[in-house]
Design a protein around this motif. Structure first.
Motif, PDB file in Angstrom:
ATOM      1  N   LEU A  93       0.864  -1.180   0.000  1.00  0.00           N
ATOM      2  CA  LEU A  93       0.000   0.000   0.000  1.00  0.00           C
ATOM      3  C   LEU A  93       0.902   1.232   0.000  1.00  0.00           C
ATOM      4  CD1 LEU A  93      -2.834  -1.019   2.489  1.00  0.00           C
ATOM      5  CD2 LEU A  93      -2.651  -1.412   0.037  1.00  0.00           C
ATOM      6  N   PHE A  94       0.565   2.177  -0.839  1.00  0.00           N
ATOM      7  CA  PHE A  94       1.428   3.335  -1.055  1.00  0.00           C
ATOM      8  C   PHE A  94       0.617   4.601  -0.827  1.00  0.00           C
ATOM      9  CE2 PHE A  94       3.564   6.504  -3.687  1.00  0.00           C
ATOM     10  CZ  PHE A  94       4.898   6.243  -3.439  1.00  0.00           C
ATOM     11  N   HIS A  95       1.041   5.373   0.170  1.00  0.00           N
ATOM     12  CA  HIS A  95       0.301   6.601   0.463  1.00  0.00           C
ATOM     13  C   HIS A  95       1.193   7.821   0.257  1.00  0.00           C
ATOM     14  CE1 HIS A  95      -2.461   9.401   2.255  1.00  0.00           C
ATOM     15  NE2 HIS A  95      -1.552   9.779   3.135  1.00  0.00           N
ATOM     16  N   VAL A  96       0.635   8.837  -0.353  1.00  0.00           N
ATOM     17  CA  VAL A  96       1.372  10.081  -0.527  1.00  0.00           C
ATOM     18  C   VAL A  96       0.772  11.125   0.399  1.00  0.00           C
ATOM     19  CG1 VAL A  96       2.032  11.892  -2.137  1.00  0.00           C
ATOM     20  CG2 VAL A  96       1.900   9.517  -2.916  1.00  0.00           C
ATOM     21  N   ASP A  97       1.604  11.662   1.273  1.00  0.00           N
ATOM     22  CA  ASP A  97       1.153  12.689   2.205  1.00  0.00           C
ATOM     23  C   ASP A  97       1.531  14.053   1.638  1.00  0.00           C
ATOM     24  OD1 ASP A  97       0.707  14.456   4.240  1.00  0.00           O
ATOM     25  OD2 ASP A  97       1.820  13.336   5.769  1.00  0.00           O
ATOM     26  N   ALA A  98       0.515  14.737   1.096  1.00  0.00           N
ATOM     27  CA  ALA A  98       0.767  16.053   0.493  1.00  0.00           C
ATOM     28  C   ALA A  98       0.381  17.170   1.455  1.00  0.00           C
ATOM     29  CB  ALA A  98       0.002  16.176  -0.821  1.00  0.00           C
ATOM     30  N   GLY A  99       0.163  16.815   2.721  1.00  0.00           N
ATOM     31  CA  GLY A  99      -0.060  17.846   3.732  1.00  0.00           C
ATOM     32  C   GLY A  99      -1.512  18.148   4.062  1.00  0.00           C
ATOM     33  N   TRP A 100      -2.460  17.508   3.368  1.00  0.00           N
ATOM     34  CA  TRP A 100      -3.868  17.884   3.534  1.00  0.00           C
ATOM     35  C   TRP A 100      -4.741  16.749   4.041  1.00  0.00           C
ATOM     36  CZ3 TRP A 100      -5.101  22.914   3.224  1.00  0.00           C
ATOM     37  CH2 TRP A 100      -4.252  23.759   2.495  1.00  0.00           C
ATOM     38  N   ASN A 101      -4.138  15.682   4.526  1.00  0.00           N
ATOM     39  CA  ASN A 101      -4.942  14.565   5.012  1.00  0.00           C
ATOM     40  C   ASN A 101      -5.883  14.999   6.128  1.00  0.00           C
ATOM     41  OD1 ASN A 101      -4.103  12.370   3.498  1.00  0.00           O
ATOM     42  ND2 ASN A 101      -2.290  12.056   4.773  1.00  0.00           N
ATOM     43  N   THR A 102      -7.122  14.544   6.074  1.00  0.00           N
ATOM     44  CA  THR A 102      -7.992  14.727   7.238  1.00  0.00           C
ATOM     45  C   THR A 102      -7.624  13.636   8.246  1.00  0.00           C
ATOM     46  OG1 THR A 102      -9.657  13.340   6.177  1.00  0.00           O
ATOM     47  CG2 THR A 102      -9.929  15.710   5.948  1.00  0.00           C
TER      48      THR A 102
END
Ligand SMILES: [Zn+2]
Length: 375
Positions: A93-102
């Motif tokens: 599983l690959f997640h990109v954290d672009a700073g706006w996750n709730t």
């Protein structure tokens, strides 16, 4: 303003056409092209097994046999569940954290990773660069304000897959909740166009994008997919996928929490789709989201019309979000307001290679590889 007699798409999509029944061209496309080739309620077990088998074979001896981009939203979460539990795959599983996750998105991701006992890799985008590109896009005045996030999500995924020789990508894209693809004018720019991003950033950006991942559509569509043989799979089109049931299932199995509306996993996207787009441009992306659900029998037109008659979030909340977005992007509220009030533009005002992407899309439609209406 004319509105479709079947769904809730209307002439805020200026190129919409209606037939003698008053049905729009999205409904006609669904009826004539998508529905006959797709067994919505039944799924297609044979096809799903074929795909699973080919992915498993290619993955023999490797740590993972596929990669799944996970946002914490419903489609990608359910795709991860299907991949592990119904296809017998070993995904990363690959997640990109672009700073706006709730917080809810983060919590959903954690619950899925634990519940499925799979590995998660999180790529964190350099926030200063992310912010610079987002502010540049806001200043550009075009409706397509999710290009910076989408570019980060997809480019990082493709680059990681390429570098680690992962051949199979599983996506949560699907007909069930997305068969009505929003028109391009509504911020649905088709694909990652390095020319457009480069020009917008050159004019309005302030710092170099040294690490920000940008993989151009030509690289992933032509080089990765056609030459290197990377494959993108859409398993949600081959299982029965009904939004409400999928939400219930994930909630029951993993404690996953449903969102009020599509794309609410990102705080920026929620603000953009519920505030910026409807108020600055008059485009309601929810029309397309709800219309997909109407076409597939998951929502009535009456409920959709009622929901669309008011913002998804209340006014006080939206004003707070306006402040939050301004401050997070390093602006004062009046500065963001000034950008909001500035003249609207389109991608035509900037360098782009839209014509080339359009040519590619026409070829895919002609070959039957893209069934959704693309315009
Ligand atoms: Zn329609």
């Amino acid at each position: 303003m004319s509105i479709c007699a079947k769904c809730v798409m209307d002439s805020s999509d200026q190129n919409i056409k209606f037939d003698h029944r008053g049905w729009c061209d999205y409904c006609v496309n669904f009826e004539e092209i998508i529905a006959p080739s797709w067994s919505f309620n039944l799924g297609d077990k044979i096809r799903l097994d074929q795909i699973s088998e080919s992915i498993r074979q290619d993955g023999v001896g490797k740590d993972f046999d596929c990669i799944i981009g996970l946002s914490g939203g419903l489609d990608s979460s359910y795709a991860a569940y299907v991949a592990v539990k119904k296809m017998g795959l070993r995904p990363l599983l690959f997640h990109v954290d672009a700073g706006w996750n709730t917080d809810q998105a983060v919590s959903n991701i954690e619950k899925l990773v634990d519940g499925l006992s799979v590995d998660l890799y999180t790529e964190v985008i350099n926030w200063e660069e992310m912010k610079d590109l987002q502010v540049a896009f806001l200043k550009s005045g075009i409706p397509d304000q999710d290009i910076p996030q989408d570019t980060a999500f997809f480019s990082a995924l493709y680059q990681f897959a390429h570098k680690n020789k992962i051949k199979h990508i599983i996506t949560g894209s699907n007909y069930s909740t997305e068969c009505c693809r929003e028109p391009e004018e509504w911020g649905g720019y088709p694909g990652i166009d390095k020319t457009l991003i480069g020009d917008v950033h050159k004019r309005f950006g302030r710092r170099p994008l040294a690490t920000f991942p940008i993989t151009d559509i030509l690289v992933y569509k032509v080089f990765y997919q056609k030459i290197l043989g990377m494959k993108v799979h859409y398993p949600l089109n081959h299982v029965p996928y009904v939004k409400k049931n999928a939400e219930d299932e994930l909630e029951h199995l993993f404690g996953w929490q449903r969102f009020q509306h599509k794309h609410h996993e990102s705080r920026f996207t929620r603000f953009y789709e519920d505030y910026w787009m409807p108020r600055k441009f008059g485009y309601h992306k929810r029309r397309a989201h709800f219309s997909s659900l109407i076409m597939t029998g998951q929502m009535t037109r009456e409920v959709a019309l009622d929901r669309i008659s008011r913002p998804e979030m209340d006014e006080h909340f939206l004003q707070q979000e306006f402040e939050y977005v301004a401050h997070k992007l390093g602006m004062r509220v009046p500065e963001l307001q000034e950008i909001f009030d500035a003249p609207n533009k389109t991608f035509h005002d900037y360098k782009n290679k839209r014509w080339l992407i359009g040519l590619g899309a026409k070829v895919l439609s002609a070959l039957g590889l893209e069934k959704r209406l693309f315009r």
